[in-house]
Write a protein that holds these residues in place. Structure first.
Motif, PDB file in Angstrom:
ATOM      1  N   LEU A 188       2.968   7.942  -6.462  1.00 13.56           N
ATOM      2  CA  LEU A 188       4.415   7.239  -6.694  1.00 13.56           C
ATOM      3  C   LEU A 188       5.451   8.144  -7.292  1.00 13.56           C
ATOM      4  CD1 LEU A 188       1.466   5.407  -7.580  1.00 13.56           C
ATOM      5  CD2 LEU A 188       3.092   3.976  -8.311  1.00 13.56           C
ATOM      6  N   SER A 189       6.398   8.214  -6.707  1.00 12.12           N
ATOM      7  CA  SER A 189       7.593   9.099  -7.019  1.00 12.12           C
ATOM      8  C   SER A 189       8.019   9.028  -8.316  1.00 12.12           C
ATOM      9  CB  SER A 189       8.439   9.100  -5.875  1.00 12.12           C
ATOM     10  OG  SER A 189       9.513   9.564  -6.342  1.00 12.12           O
ATOM     11  N   GLU A 190       8.550  10.220  -8.653  1.00  8.89           N
ATOM     12  CA  GLU A 190       9.473  10.413 -10.025  1.00  8.89           C
ATOM     13  C   GLU A 190      10.570   9.658  -9.889  1.00  8.89           C
ATOM     14  OE1 GLU A 190      10.025  14.034 -11.899  1.00  8.89           O
ATOM     15  OE2 GLU A 190       9.960  14.991 -10.066  1.00  8.89           O
ATOM     16  N   PRO A 214       5.622  -1.012   1.795  1.00  5.44           N
ATOM     17  CA  PRO A 214       4.461  -0.047   2.020  1.00  5.44           C
ATOM     18  C   PRO A 214       2.951  -1.187   2.608  1.00  5.44           C
ATOM     19  CG  PRO A 214       4.647  -0.158  -0.131  1.00  5.44           C
ATOM     20  CD  PRO A 214       5.568  -1.235   0.247  1.00  5.44           C
ATOM     21  N   ASN A 215       3.071  -2.413   2.543  1.00  5.63           N
ATOM     22  CA  ASN A 215       2.094  -3.265   2.840  1.00  5.63           C
ATOM     23  C   ASN A 215       2.287  -4.011   4.203  1.00  5.63           C
ATOM     24  OD1 ASN A 215       0.618  -2.790   0.284  1.00  5.63           O
ATOM     25  ND2 ASN A 215       2.595  -3.418  -0.479  1.00  5.63           N
ATOM     26  N   LEU A 216       3.234  -3.576   5.178  1.00  4.08           N
ATOM     27  CA  LEU A 216       3.467  -4.365   5.962  1.00  4.08           C
ATOM     28  C   LEU A 216       2.184  -4.824   6.971  1.00  4.08           C
ATOM     29  CD1 LEU A 216       6.882  -2.921   7.269  1.00  4.08           C
ATOM     30  CD2 LEU A 216       6.568  -5.065   5.920  1.00  4.08           C
ATOM     31  N   GLY A 260      12.034   5.891  -3.962  1.00  2.00           N
ATOM     32  CA  GLY A 260      11.302   4.912  -4.372  1.00  2.00           C
ATOM     33  C   GLY A 260      11.661   3.501  -3.644  1.00  2.00           C
ATOM     34  N   LEU A 261      12.811   3.199  -3.941  1.00  2.00           N
ATOM     35  CA  LEU A 261      13.425   1.949  -3.671  1.00  2.00           C
ATOM     36  C   LEU A 261      14.409   1.815  -2.483  1.00  2.00           C
ATOM     37  CD1 LEU A 261      14.037   0.273  -7.227  1.00  2.00           C
ATOM     38  CD2 LEU A 261      12.040  -0.206  -5.641  1.00  2.00           C
ATOM     39  N   VAL A 303       9.314  -2.014 -10.300  1.00  2.00           N
ATOM     40  CA  VAL A 303       9.117  -2.402  -8.828  1.00  2.00           C
ATOM     41  C   VAL A 303       8.469  -1.357  -8.134  1.00  2.00           C
ATOM     42  CG1 VAL A 303      10.303  -3.066  -6.634  1.00  2.00           C
ATOM     43  CG2 VAL A 303      11.131  -4.012  -9.098  1.00  2.00           C
ATOM     44  N   VAL A 304       9.056  -0.092  -8.403  1.00  2.00           N
ATOM     45  CA  VAL A 304       8.313   1.075  -7.484  1.00  2.00           C
ATOM     46  C   VAL A 304       6.924   1.190  -7.761  1.00  2.00           C
ATOM     47  CG1 VAL A 304       8.269   3.764  -7.297  1.00  2.00           C
ATOM     48  CG2 VAL A 304      10.401   2.595  -7.940  1.00  2.00           C
TER      49      VAL A 304
END
Ligand SMILES: Nc1ncnc2c1ncn2[C@@H]1O[C@H](COP(=O)(O)OP(=O)(O)OP(=O)(O)O)[C@@H](O)[C@H]1O
Ligand SMILES: [Mg+2]
Length: 500
Positions: A335-337, A357-359, A343-344, A405-406
């Protein structure tokens, strides 16, 4: 003694966006030479308020006075002329320009032929940098700087325009303790010069260090203003969240189990011979100064940056990661900083961002949309994402809510190893608790969690063990029972101290 003049006065400011009343009848006053801190939960209206002051927004109702003058022209350029400078929460440097050009952006010095006077620009910029005690080369490209460096450049820029009112929106959210100290010194210096400062922060520890007065915003209302020393930290928290919070850290219920993930002699451009073992059920900290190579190491593990040597073993079997997909397929998540760059997708809705990421999980014709929405709704509640609906585009969320959200988008995925890079940066105290709780729950369920953090208190509050890095190498390891800020810091300074 001359009375301190009122630098800024806000009277009954209100501002709405579709579906949200971001500010509702907000009033407060800041004197010259005073640092006024503005606190409140994510989405409370802090950033919106400062945009109403600096001319980016026009308030729907209410008045802004600058040194007694009622402002009737609302645009950023005019407010800059009035001496208002802003350091925004989401920085927008121009990466392909030099540091000097970024400092002088919008007012590049010209010679008599109307050409940019580069020589003067570089020497002026360098003089400023040196005078403030920083070690940057004015000719270096912005691209070469980290987030924290970029922030410091912004501060230098504000100081350089002789602003009379400087607004800082979470200036310390992405810089480490040593750099924070530098910034605080600058704030003190600005105060002595008579500059009025509006300072937004989620780091409650620092409020009393820099602040003279404090205003609490909650759901767009100014709850109250106080002399900073009239309130304890707990009282400030209670006013922000509107309820009493007994603990800042959740109870640790996870148990460290057998080895899960081994990293052996891992090297890349900015990290060298990194060795560690992450266990099932463990929360492993990664402490260090900004620039210590923690993010780079984890980017390497996640396949974002090339690895030049070393191996990784998952459950005893070697895993090869040359691209992000390899990592994800092996259940490794990072999980990016940097929520904005990595991230978005800002123009997409919260729901779509979480689904991204959950497609695979949402395959199917109709069901997927429903499942995606259900997950998004669940995350909205769990992380208390402040938004009218999950269809709202990510860009209209407040900074802290974007960060949530990220985090949400990766949490909906099943994975064994989760690397959180500065997960609570810019997040309010209530939501921080929720994020810690999520990490502890994940570990309790057997995942291995890595948390990169520059906040030593949260490493100490949440981790079972921490690695400490300096200059691209692991310089130490501290077990939970031996945790102390001093123990960790001594390893963080292990190499020669890195420059900001
Ligand atoms: N451009 C916009 N369009 C629509 N809604 C917006 C916009 N900007 C802010 N909002 C909404 O206004 C509210 C206040 O947001 P704001 O960014 O001022 O919060 P904040 O106090 O700065 O929070 P944070 O601590 O997360 O930065 C939020 O509900 C946010 O979603
Ligand atoms: Mg904000």
């Amino acid at each position: 003694m001359a009375e301190k003049k009122v630098a800024i006065e806000l009277k009954n400011i209100s501002k709405s966006f579709p579906g949200v009343k971001a500010l509702d009848n907000v009033s407060f006053t800041v004197n010259e030479g005073e640092c006024h801190v503005l606190v409140g939960e994510n989405g409370a209206g802090k950033s919106t308020l400062i945009k109403c002051i600096n001319g980016m927004y026009t308030a729907d109702e209410g008045e802004v006075y600058v040194f007694g003058e009622k402002i009737t022209t609302h645009n950023p350029r005019y407010m800059k002329e009035k001496g208002v400078a802003t350091i925004h929460q989401e920085l927008n440097p121009v990466p392909d320009l030099t540091i000097a050009e970024n400092i002088f952006l919008g007012r590049l010095p010209q010679n008599k032929f109307k050409m940019i006077n580069k020589k003067y620009m570089f020497s002026e910029a360098q003089r400023l940098i040196d005078e403030l005690g920083f070690k940057y080369d004015a000719k270096a490209l912005m691209r070469s700087l980290t987030v924290s460096d970029t922030q410091i450049i912004e501060i230098i820029k504000a100081i350089s325009v002789n602003a009379k009112i400087i607004i800082m929106d979470e200036p310390t959210s992405s810089i480490t303790e040593a750099e924070v100290a530098v910034l605080h010194e600058q704030v003190m210096r600005l105060k002595k010069m008579g500059i009025a400062i509006i300072y937004i922060s989620h780091k409650l520890d620092e409020l009393k260090v820099v602040g003279d007065r404090l205003t609490v915003l909650r759901d767009g209302h100014s709850i109250s203003s106080h002399d900073i020393n009239d309130l304890t930290q707990d009282e400030i928290i209670a006013k922000m969240v509107g309820r009493k919070m007994d603990n800042v850290y959740p109870e640790k219920t996870n148990k460290v189990g057998e080895p899960l993930f081994e990293v052996k002699d891992l090297s890349g451009e900015k990290f060298h011979n990194v060795n560690f073992t992450l266990h099932k059920g463990e929360i492993l900290g990664m402490a260090g100064l900004v620039g210590a190579g923690r993010t780079e190491t984890c980017r390497g593990i996640f396949g974002l940056d090339p690895i030049t040597g070393g191996t990784m073993l998952l459950n005893g079997k070697e895993v090869k990661v040359s691209k992000v997909k390899d990592a994800i397929d092996n259940g490794i998540i990072y999980l990016s900083e940097d929520r904005k760059l990595e991230g978005l997708v800002l123009i997409r809705s919260i729901c779509e961002n979480i689904g991204l990421p959950n497609l695979k999980k949402y395959k199917g014709v109709f069901l997927n949309k429903i499942a995606e929405r259900k997950d998004a709704e669940e995350m909205k509640t769990k992380l208390r994402i402040k938004t009218p609906t999950v269809d709202t585009p990510a860009m209209s969320l407040s900074g802290g809510n974007q960060q949530k959200v990220v985090i949400a988008k990766w949490l909906c995925k099943n994975c064994d190893i989760l690397i959180f890079d500065e997960p609570t940066r810019g997040i309010d105290v209530g939501a921080k608790y929720e994020i810690y709780k999520i990490m502890i729950d994940l570990a309790e369920q057997g995942a291995g969690v890595i948390m990169i953090s520059s906040e030593l208190p949260e490493i100490i509050g949440v981790c079972d063990r921490t690695l400490v890095m300096a200059e691209g190498r692991v310089t130490g390891e501290v077990m939970r029972e031996d945790f102390s800020q001093e123990a960790i810091m001594s390893f963080a300074l292990g190499g020669s101290a890195a420059n900001g």
